[in-house]
Design a protein around this motif. Structure first.
Motif, PDB file in Angstrom:
ATOM      1  N   GLY A  41       1.688  -1.148   0.528  1.00  0.00           N
ATOM      2  CA  GLY A  41      -0.130  -0.252  -0.305  1.00  0.00           C
ATOM      3  C   GLY A  41       0.692   1.259   0.262  1.00  0.00           C
ATOM      4  N   GLY A  42       0.218   1.939   0.436  1.00  0.00           N
ATOM      5  CA  GLY A  42       1.040   3.447   0.488  1.00  0.00           C
ATOM      6  C   GLY A  42       0.333   4.432  -1.573  1.00  0.00           C
ATOM      7  N   THR A  43       0.315   3.466  -2.043  1.00  0.00           N
ATOM      8  CA  THR A  43      -0.356   4.409  -3.128  1.00  0.00           C
ATOM      9  C   THR A  43      -1.256   2.975  -4.282  1.00  0.00           C
ATOM     10  OG1 THR A  43       1.660   2.949  -4.660  1.00  0.00           O
ATOM     11  CG2 THR A  43       2.144   5.243  -4.062  1.00  0.00           C
ATOM     12  N   ALA A  44      -2.180   3.695  -4.521  1.00  0.00           N
ATOM     13  CA  ALA A  44      -2.870   2.537  -5.371  1.00  0.00           C
ATOM     14  C   ALA A  44      -2.039   1.422  -6.713  1.00  0.00           C
ATOM     15  CB  ALA A  44      -3.752   2.985  -6.588  1.00  0.00           C
ATOM     16  N   GLY A  45      -0.573   2.360  -6.855  1.00  0.00           N
ATOM     17  CA  GLY A  45       0.532   0.594  -7.682  1.00  0.00           C
ATOM     18  C   GLY A  45       0.384  -0.260  -6.964  1.00  0.00           C
ATOM     19  N   HIS A  46       0.664  -0.296  -5.104  1.00  0.00           N
ATOM     20  CA  HIS A  46       1.161  -1.392  -4.712  1.00  0.00           C
ATOM     21  C   HIS A  46      -0.407  -1.784  -4.037  1.00  0.00           C
ATOM     22  CE1 HIS A  46       5.053  -0.744  -4.563  1.00  0.00           C
ATOM     23  NE2 HIS A  46       5.010   0.505  -4.173  1.00  0.00           N
ATOM     24  N   PHE A  47      -1.594  -1.342  -3.800  1.00  0.00           N
ATOM     25  CA  PHE A  47      -2.789  -1.360  -3.251  1.00  0.00           C
ATOM     26  C   PHE A  47      -3.164  -2.269  -4.192  1.00  0.00           C
ATOM     27  CE2 PHE A  47      -7.350  -1.010  -2.206  1.00  0.00           C
ATOM     28  CZ  PHE A  47      -7.242  -2.128  -0.238  1.00  0.00           C
ATOM     29  N   TYR A  48      -3.647  -1.901  -4.945  1.00  0.00           N
ATOM     30  CA  TYR A  48      -4.715  -2.568  -5.783  1.00  0.00           C
ATOM     31  C   TYR A  48      -4.303  -4.043  -6.844  1.00  0.00           C
ATOM     32  CZ  TYR A  48      -7.436   1.620  -6.671  1.00  0.00           C
ATOM     33  OH  TYR A  48      -7.875   2.888  -5.891  1.00  0.00           O
ATOM     34  N   PRO A  49      -3.262  -4.435  -6.665  1.00  0.00           N
ATOM     35  CA  PRO A  49      -2.469  -5.673  -7.229  1.00  0.00           C
ATOM     36  C   PRO A  49      -2.934  -7.028  -6.287  1.00  0.00           C
ATOM     37  CG  PRO A  49      -0.884  -4.474  -7.693  1.00  0.00           C
ATOM     38  CD  PRO A  49      -1.851  -3.288  -6.946  1.00  0.00           C
ATOM     39  N   ALA A  50      -2.907  -5.850  -4.545  1.00  0.00           N
ATOM     40  CA  ALA A  50      -3.146  -7.098  -3.685  1.00  0.00           C
ATOM     41  C   ALA A  50      -4.677  -7.236  -3.699  1.00  0.00           C
ATOM     42  CB  ALA A  50      -2.630  -6.362  -2.318  1.00  0.00           C
ATOM     43  N   ARG A  51      -5.261  -6.158  -3.287  1.00  0.00           N
ATOM     44  CA  ARG A  51      -7.145  -6.987  -4.010  1.00  0.00           C
ATOM     45  C   ARG A  51      -7.319  -7.674  -4.687  1.00  0.00           C
ATOM     46  NH1 ARG A  51      -9.820  -1.828  -6.404  1.00  0.00           N
ATOM     47  NH2 ARG A  51      -8.670  -2.626  -8.227  1.00  0.00           N
ATOM     48  N   ASN A  52      -6.750  -7.111  -5.907  1.00  0.00           N
ATOM     49  CA  ASN A  52      -6.708  -7.901  -7.020  1.00  0.00           C
ATOM     50  C   ASN A  52      -6.318  -9.548  -6.545  1.00  0.00           C
ATOM     51  OD1 ASN A  52      -7.718  -5.452  -8.052  1.00  0.00           O
ATOM     52  ND2 ASN A  52      -6.107  -5.260  -9.947  1.00  0.00           N
ATOM     53  N   ILE A  53      -5.181  -9.642  -6.288  1.00  0.00           N
ATOM     54  CA  ILE A  53      -4.939 -11.232  -6.017  1.00  0.00           C
ATOM     55  C   ILE A  53      -5.986 -12.046  -4.854  1.00  0.00           C
ATOM     56  CG2 ILE A  53      -3.586 -12.503  -4.872  1.00  0.00           C
ATOM     57  CD1 ILE A  53      -1.580 -10.955  -6.123  1.00  0.00           C
ATOM     58  N   ALA A  54      -6.270 -10.914  -3.969  1.00  0.00           N
ATOM     59  CA  ALA A  54      -7.311 -11.441  -2.616  1.00  0.00           C
ATOM     60  C   ALA A  54      -8.710 -12.074  -3.518  1.00  0.00           C
ATOM     61  CB  ALA A  54      -7.070 -10.320  -1.882  1.00  0.00           C
ATOM     62  N   GLU A  55      -9.357 -11.067  -3.677  1.00  0.00           N
ATOM     63  CA  GLU A  55     -10.137 -11.615  -4.735  1.00  0.00           C
ATOM     64  C   GLU A  55     -10.465 -12.824  -5.494  1.00  0.00           C
ATOM     65  OE1 GLU A  55     -11.252  -7.986  -6.635  1.00  0.00           O
ATOM     66  OE2 GLU A  55     -11.832  -6.201  -4.874  1.00  0.00           O
ATOM     67  N   GLU A 111      -4.881   2.835   1.466  1.00  0.00           N
ATOM     68  CA  GLU A 111      -5.600   1.769   1.490  1.00  0.00           C
ATOM     69  C   GLU A 111      -6.090   1.517   2.767  1.00  0.00           C
ATOM     70  OE1 GLU A 111      -1.567   1.215   3.687  1.00  0.00           O
ATOM     71  OE2 GLU A 111      -2.662   1.780   1.905  1.00  0.00           O
ATOM     72  N   ALA A 112      -6.165   2.574   4.101  1.00  0.00           N
ATOM     73  CA  ALA A 112      -7.383   3.381   4.803  1.00  0.00           C
ATOM     74  C   ALA A 112      -8.275   3.451   4.240  1.00  0.00           C
ATOM     75  CB  ALA A 112      -6.571   4.093   5.518  1.00  0.00           C
ATOM     76  N   ARG A 113      -8.685   3.816   3.090  1.00  0.00           N
ATOM     77  CA  ARG A 113     -10.007   4.457   2.492  1.00  0.00           C
ATOM     78  C   ARG A 113     -10.026   3.117   2.075  1.00  0.00           C
ATOM     79  NH1 ARG A 113      -5.952   8.649   0.727  1.00  0.00           N
ATOM     80  NH2 ARG A 113      -6.698   7.789  -1.250  1.00  0.00           N
ATOM     81  N   GLU A 114     -10.017   2.421   1.160  1.00  0.00           N
ATOM     82  CA  GLU A 114     -10.252   1.254   0.376  1.00  0.00           C
ATOM     83  C   GLU A 114     -10.753   0.546   1.418  1.00  0.00           C
ATOM     84  OE1 GLU A 114     -10.965   1.131  -3.423  1.00  0.00           O
ATOM     85  OE2 GLU A 114     -10.548   3.138  -3.407  1.00  0.00           O
ATOM     86  N   LEU A 115      -9.862  -0.359   2.073  1.00  0.00           N
ATOM     87  CA  LEU A 115     -11.141  -1.934   3.189  1.00  0.00           C
ATOM     88  C   LEU A 115     -12.063  -1.458   3.577  1.00  0.00           C
ATOM     89  CD1 LEU A 115      -6.684  -2.148   4.605  1.00  0.00           C
ATOM     90  CD2 LEU A 115      -8.086  -3.636   2.722  1.00  0.00           C
TER      91      LEU A 115
END
Length: 403
Positions: free
Chosen positions: A8-22, A43-47
């Motif tokens: 996280g920290g940036t969309a470029g790090h957080f969205y890959p984690a979200r997409n793999i988790a899904e 991530e604090a806004r999206e989670l």
């Protein structure tokens, strides 16, 4: 079965984690993704809206006494001050130790089965906790140049998934044996029947016979690209047959909209942001894209077979966007256009539009770039990484990613 995700920290790090988790939750029944992030970042806004369990912990990145800053003459390296950097690093190490101490009992209580990290300093505590607990560690690196956290943890990783095969050379020697060229885990593409070019153009109000240029500066916009684009449209550089779709970023939209007041809008459309469904329509409608060289954005362009002119953000950490752009240019899928040319001139309307027109007037070159993009694309990366993680979890799922 708890699987830890952190990045996280940036969309470029957080969205890959979200997409793999899904993708993993769809692949392996009973998997419970658990996210580790930090406060005040994306991530604090999206989670809260994703429905997954998560913990936000205070962390900080290590600081160099040097920093890259923009100056009238370009990008310069300036001293931050050794004392300030040292004090910041002492605090960062203390926060890291405290975060690991908090995560260890939480991972034990939850019965964590594996830890998946997608970069950024926020994922370092989860990676260290995985090492201390002997949990399988899986890394996913988006960029051509792996980040510091990826390089540090790679020696302990069971799997390392990269988007750029060239990234392998920057990893520790033995870790290279565990690298998979899986691509960046973008969200699944719409079905083929939903990707029609003409239908997308009708939905966006774009002339059916237009040559369409999509200009995207990212969620925050890109100041220099935006200034050049304003000049292009104010000077009426687009001629009959060209149409510009311009996504400005929220912070820049009001100024740009006011600057273009009075300019006839028959040949362009401007928006601050496009929701995913509308962005898919824009990608389907476009002939050429002008963009920053962020890893996730460029992976989308490759998946759609879109030729790209990439204008890297020169102050990005480690200048990784320039490395991304040069790698895709070498692969034949993109053109690298730096913000500042060899003579020291900033990117302006004339230089940007000259490059756009050069490609638009060369359909054979565009077609070759499109073929190169599709050859490099990994649209199923999220599913492939999830399948590889499922193997570690002991399920019968498999992956076709090549090492």
């Amino acid at each position: 079965m708890m699987v830890i995700f952190s990045g996280g920290g940036t969309a470029g790090h957080f969205y890959p984690a979200r997409n793999i988790a899904e993708a993993l939750a769809d692949t392996v029944p009973g998997v419970q993704p658990f996210f580790v992030g930090t406060e005040g970042r994306i991530e604090a806004r999206e989670l809260p809206g994703l429905g997954y369990a998560y913990r936000l912990i205070p962390v900080a990145g290590l600081r160099s006494p040097l920093s890259a800053v923009r100056t009238p003459g370009g990008v310069a390296v300036r001293a931050r001050g050794v004392l300030g950097a040292t004090m910041g690093n002492v605090r960062a190490i203390w926060l890291l130790v405290r975060a690991v101490a908090k995560l260890l009992p939480e991972f034990r209580r939850g019965g964590a089965a594996a830890v998946v990290l997608t970069g950024g300093y926020v994922c370092a505590p989860a990676g260290i906790a995985a090492r201390l607990l002997g949990l399988p560690l899986i890394l996913q690196e988006q960029n051509m140049h792996p980040g510091k956290t990826t390089r540090l943890l790679a020696r302990w990783a069971r799997q390392i998934h990269v988007a750029y095969p060239e990234a392998t050379a920057a990893l520790p020697g033995r870790a290279r044996e565990r690298v998979f060229h899986t691509g960046n885990p973008i969200r699944p593409l719409p079905p083929v029947e939903a990707r029609g070019r003409m239908a997308a153009r009708r939905a966006l109000g774009v002339p059916a016979d237009a040559r369409v240029v999509l200009i995207v500066g990212g969620s925050q916009g890109a100041s220099m690209m935006n200034r050049a684009s304003i000049e292009i449209l104010q000077d009426d550089m687009p001629i009959d047959g060209d149409f510009v779709l311009w996504v400005t970023g929220h912070a820049h939209f009001a100024h740009i909209d006011a600057s273009l007041r009075g300019v006839p809008r028959k040949r362009f459309a401007v928006a601050p942001y496009l929701e995913p469904e509308t962005m898919y329509q824009a990608l389907a409608a476009a002939d050429l894209v002008v963009s920053r060289a962020g890893a996730m954005a460029t992976s989308e362009f490759l998946a759609w077979g879109l030729p790209a002119i990439l204008v890297p953000l020169p102050t990005a950490a480690g200048d990784h966007q320039t490395a991304n752009a040069l790698a895709l240019e070498a692969a034949g899928a993109a053109v690298h256009l730096p913000e500042r040319d060899g003579s020291g001139s900033d990117l302006g309307a004339a230089r940007l539009w000259r490059e756009v027109r050069r490609l638009l007037d060369a359909p054979e070159a565009l077609a070759a770039m499109s073929d190169a993009a599709l050859a490099r694309a990994r649209p199923d990366a999220a599913r492939d990484v999830a399948a590889a993680v499922a193997l570690i979890l002991g399920t019968p799922a498999s992956t076709e990613s090549a090492t």
